[in-house]
Design a protein around this motif. Structure first.
Motif, PDB file in Angstrom:
ATOM      1  N   ASN A  77      28.714  54.102-127.243  1.00 26.52           N
ATOM      2  CA  ASN A  77      29.280  52.810-127.637  1.00 26.52           C
ATOM      3  C   ASN A  77      29.098  51.773-126.527  1.00 26.52           C
ATOM      4  N   TYR A  78      29.413  52.188-125.317  1.00 28.26           N
ATOM      5  CA  TYR A  78      29.252  51.286-124.177  1.00 28.26           C
ATOM      6  C   TYR A  78      27.815  50.796-124.083  1.00 28.26           C
ATOM      7  N   LEU A  79      26.913  51.766-124.159  1.00 20.89           N
ATOM      8  CA  LEU A  79      25.503  51.436-123.944  1.00 20.89           C
ATOM      9  C   LEU A  79      24.981  50.474-125.005  1.00 20.89           C
ATOM     10  N   SER A  80      25.400  50.679-126.231  1.00 19.78           N
ATOM     11  CA  SER A  80      24.867  49.795-127.264  1.00 19.78           C
ATOM     12  C   SER A  80      25.455  48.387-127.085  1.00 19.78           C
ATOM     13  N   LYS A  81      26.705  48.348-126.661  1.00 22.74           N
ATOM     14  CA  LYS A  81      27.311  47.047-126.378  1.00 22.74           C
ATOM     15  C   LYS A  81      26.581  46.345-125.226  1.00 22.74           C
ATOM     16  N   MET A  82      26.332  47.126-124.161  1.00 21.23           N
ATOM     17  CA  MET A  82      25.661  46.546-123.002  1.00 21.23           C
ATOM     18  C   MET A  82      24.246  46.095-123.353  1.00 21.23           C
ATOM     19  N   ASP A  83      23.640  46.814-124.269  1.00 22.08           N
ATOM     20  CA  ASP A  83      22.309  46.422-124.716  1.00 22.08           C
ATOM     21  C   ASP A  83      22.389  45.086-125.458  1.00 22.08           C
ATOM     22  N   GLN A  84      23.387  44.960-126.315  1.00 18.05           N
ATOM     23  CA  GLN A  84      23.570  43.719-127.064  1.00 18.05           C
ATOM     24  C   GLN A  84      23.797  42.535-126.141  1.00 18.05           C
ATOM     25  N   TYR A  85      24.495  42.812-125.059  1.00 21.64           N
ATOM     26  CA  TYR A  85      24.805  41.740-124.127  1.00 21.64           C
ATOM     27  C   TYR A  85      23.666  41.486-123.148  1.00 21.64           C
ATOM     28  N   ASP A  86      22.586  42.242-123.308  1.00 19.77           N
ATOM     29  CA  ASP A  86      21.430  42.089-122.428  1.00 19.77           C
ATOM     30  C   ASP A  86      21.719  42.436-120.976  1.00 19.77           C
ATOM     31  N   THR A  91      32.150  41.289-116.374  1.00 17.31           N
ATOM     32  CA  THR A  91      33.135  41.651-117.383  1.00 17.31           C
ATOM     33  C   THR A  91      33.135  43.141-117.721  1.00 17.31           C
ATOM     34  N   LEU A  92      32.266  43.899-117.074  1.00 15.19           N
ATOM     35  CA  LEU A  92      32.197  45.327-117.390  1.00 15.19           C
ATOM     36  C   LEU A  92      33.402  46.091-116.842  1.00 15.19           C
ATOM     37  N   THR A  93      33.815  47.113-117.567  1.00 16.34           N
ATOM     38  CA  THR A  93      34.872  47.995-117.085  1.00 16.34           C
ATOM     39  C   THR A  93      34.276  48.923-116.030  1.00 16.34           C
ATOM     40  N   PRO A  94      35.112  49.580-115.224  1.00 20.50           N
ATOM     41  CA  PRO A  94      34.590  50.491-114.197  1.00 20.50           C
ATOM     42  C   PRO A  94      33.626  51.534-114.761  1.00 20.50           C
ATOM     43  N   HIS A  95      33.936  52.083-115.904  1.00 19.37           N
ATOM     44  CA  HIS A  95      33.053  53.072-116.522  1.00 19.37           C
ATOM     45  C   HIS A  95      31.689  52.458-116.842  1.00 19.37           C
ATOM     46  N   GLN A  96      31.738  51.288-117.457  1.00 21.61           N
ATOM     47  CA  GLN A  96      30.488  50.628-117.831  1.00 21.61           C
ATOM     48  C   GLN A  96      29.706  50.232-116.595  1.00 21.61           C
ATOM     49  N   ARG A  97      30.448  49.864-115.587  1.00 23.42           N
ATOM     50  CA  ARG A  97      29.798  49.446-114.361  1.00 23.42           C
ATOM     51  C   ARG A  97      29.055  50.606-113.711  1.00 23.42           C
ATOM     52  N   THR A  98      29.674  51.772-113.736  1.00 17.54           N
ATOM     53  CA  THR A  98      29.014  52.967-113.210  1.00 17.54           C
ATOM     54  C   THR A  98      27.707  53.215-113.956  1.00 17.54           C
ATOM     55  N   PRO A 138      15.225  32.060-110.393  1.00 13.94           N
ATOM     56  CA  PRO A 138      15.849  33.355-110.676  1.00 13.94           C
ATOM     57  C   PRO A 138      17.363  33.231-110.814  1.00 13.94           C
ATOM     58  N   GLU A 139      17.936  32.361-110.021  1.00 17.80           N
ATOM     59  CA  GLU A 139      19.386  32.184-110.054  1.00 17.80           C
ATOM     60  C   GLU A 139      19.853  31.702-111.416  1.00 17.80           C
ATOM     61  N   ALA A 140      19.128  30.716-111.939  1.00 15.00           N
ATOM     62  CA  ALA A 140      19.500  30.164-113.227  1.00 15.00           C
ATOM     63  C   ALA A 140      19.332  31.196-114.331  1.00 15.00           C
ATOM     64  N   ARG A 141      18.266  31.953-114.239  1.00 16.07           N
ATOM     65  CA  ARG A 141      18.037  32.971-115.268  1.00 16.07           C
ATOM     66  C   ARG A 141      19.071  34.065-115.212  1.00 16.07           C
ATOM     67  N   ALA A 142      19.509  34.369-113.994  1.00 17.92           N
ATOM     68  CA  ALA A 142      20.447  35.473-113.831  1.00 17.92           C
ATOM     69  C   ALA A 142      21.890  35.043-114.073  1.00 17.92           C
ATOM     70  N   GLU A 143      22.100  33.751-114.187  1.00 22.06           N
ATOM     71  CA  GLU A 143      23.461  33.240-114.289  1.00 22.06           C
ATOM     72  C   GLU A 143      24.270  33.917-115.378  1.00 22.06           C
ATOM     73  N   ARG A 144      23.720  33.891-116.544  1.00 22.12           N
ATOM     74  CA  ARG A 144      24.411  34.474-117.671  1.00 22.12           C
ATOM     75  C   ARG A 144      24.561  35.978-117.512  1.00 22.12           C
ATOM     76  N   HIS A 145      23.477  36.583-117.032  1.00 18.63           N
ATOM     77  CA  HIS A 145      23.455  38.012-116.814  1.00 18.63           C
ATOM     78  C   HIS A 145      24.595  38.455-115.914  1.00 18.63           C
ATOM     79  N   GLU A 146      24.747  37.738-114.813  1.00 14.85           N
ATOM     80  CA  GLU A 146      25.782  38.114-113.855  1.00 14.85           C
ATOM     81  C   GLU A 146      27.181  37.949-114.407  1.00 14.85           C
ATOM     82  N   LYS A 147      27.342  36.910-115.164  1.00 14.95           N
ATOM     83  CA  LYS A 147      28.648  36.683-115.762  1.00 14.95           C
ATOM     84  C   LYS A 147      29.015  37.872-116.655  1.00 14.95           C
TER      85      LYS A 147
END
Length: 343
Positions: free
Chosen positions: A308-317, A266-273, A253-262
């Motif tokens: 816009n945020y959501l579509s970006k976040m979707d692209q980034y998985d 990088t998310l802004t506070p708004h995106q993080r919320t 799980p750690e290896a799979r999540a590695e990229r995800h976590e990175k």
DNA sequence: GCTCCACGGGAAGGATAGGCTT
DNA sequence: AAGCCTATCCTTCCCGTGGAGC
């Protein structure tokens, strides 16, 4: 335990590429004109992630460079440099012609002018994750320049052409294609085996263990090597002589999540919320999501910006957008982790 | 059909940042 | 040192499109 950490890293290009003979031959053939100083055709490298596209592109380009002294190659990751300007800058930077360019306030035309005036040896430009480029004009411009031969890497052709205009599409439909399939479990084992021989001490990991990793990686070499690396690092830190089965289990799980976590970092506070709300609900409708977002944050952005945020976040998985129009929902990706197949 | 909801393209304007001129 | 210029990037506003449900 670890004798050479480099070979386990993701960007490492091995001396020999395994199980990709046909693809290497094909690509070498395409690049052949460069030997006589002629430009090679623009080429698309297509296939799922972890199938060896990037590795093979770099490998073949490097081979060519060693054979023919008068060839250069440049690698640009469009995931990281997704605007036209950044990708272009990155490319020029690699060519060493940015010495007197200072990041901003240099007009784009000026950068293109430099590209046009480039008079070094013929150059192979590898554009990785080319479908991530927001603006595809760079491809169009590069295609026009005979000094540069493009290798475009993408998962699927459809995604690459999605935001391309007609003149670009018509130019690229005629280009060469090299297709990649997922690796089989056996192939993954032998790929890992080769790296283990170079990078780890003898006998620290068994064939069975490699097979377990290969199974978990589902044909994705990047995931396989990442699990291997994580497990080896863990054993190394514990001063163990060999890699335990548990270490492999916990590395998955750690290896799979590695990229995800990175990406989450990088998310802004708004995106993080937004991300947190989605994580909490696991699945949520667009309107509910926006309502909750407005409640939680002091000066909320407009719904359009949130989209816009959501579509970006979707692209980034980072999240997943499922369904169209009325039955669109956003959900957390950890729910659907088992299959990284698509994309 | 019509309405509702959501998506996403495009234009416009502000923020920001660095270089150039004075 | 200050002000101007020119570029990108972000946000907002406006709007056309399209599917779902009535």
């Amino acid at each position: 335990m670890i004798t050479d950490a480099r070979v386990l890293r993701t960007g490492f290009v091995p001396r020999e590429v395994e199980h990709r003979d046909a693809e290497v031959t094909h690509l070498t053939e395409i690049l052949k004109p460069l030997i006589d100083g002629d430009p090679a055709d623009t080429t698309l490298l297509l296939g799922p992630s972890g199938a060896g596209k990037t590795c093979l592109a770099k490998y073949t380009a490097e081979q060519l460079r060693q054979e023919v002294l008068d060839v250069e190659y440049q690698y640009v990751n469009c995931w990281q440099n997704f605007t036209e300007y950044r990708a272009l800058y990155r490319l020029l930077d690699g060519l060493g012609t940015t010495v007197d360019i200072h990041r901003q306030s240099t007009p784009r035309d000026e950068l293109y002018e430099r590209l046009r005036n480039y008079d070094g040896p013929p150059c192979v430009v590898i554009l990785d994750e080319a479908d991530q480029l927001e603006d595809k004009s760079l491809l169009y411009h590069l295609h026009e320049l005979p000094q540069f031969s493009m290798l475009l890497i993408a998962n699927r052709e459809r995604e690459l052409f999605a935001s391309a205009d007609e003149r670009l599409t018509s130019r690229l439909t005629g280009s060469e294609r090299v297709r990649f399939d997922r690796y089989s479990a056996d192939e993954l084992v032998s790929i890992m085996d080769a790296r283990v021989k170079w990078g780890l001490e003898e006998g620290v990991i068994s064939q069975d263990q490699l097979a377990t990793i290969a199974d978990a990686a589902a044909g994705d070499a990047r995931v396989a090597l990442s699990i291997l690396r994580t497990a080896a690092r863990q054993a190394h830190q514990n001063y163990a002589d060999e890699i335990a089965d548990e270490a492999i289990e916990t590395s998955m799980p750690e290896a799979r999540a590695e990229r995800h976590e990175k990406d989450v970092e990088t998310l802004t506070p708004h995106q993080r919320t937004l991300y947190e709300i989605i994580e909490e609900h696991e699945e949520i409708s667009p309107s509910d999501l926006y309502e909750e977002y407005k409640e939680r944050i002091d000066d909320p952005k407009t719904d359009r910006t949130v989209r816009n945020y959501l579509s970006k976040m979707d692209q980034y998985d980072v999240i997943e957008a499922a369904g169209a129009s009325r039955n669109r929902t956003y959900r957390s990706v950890s729910e659907t982790f088992g299959n990284l197949e698509e994309r």
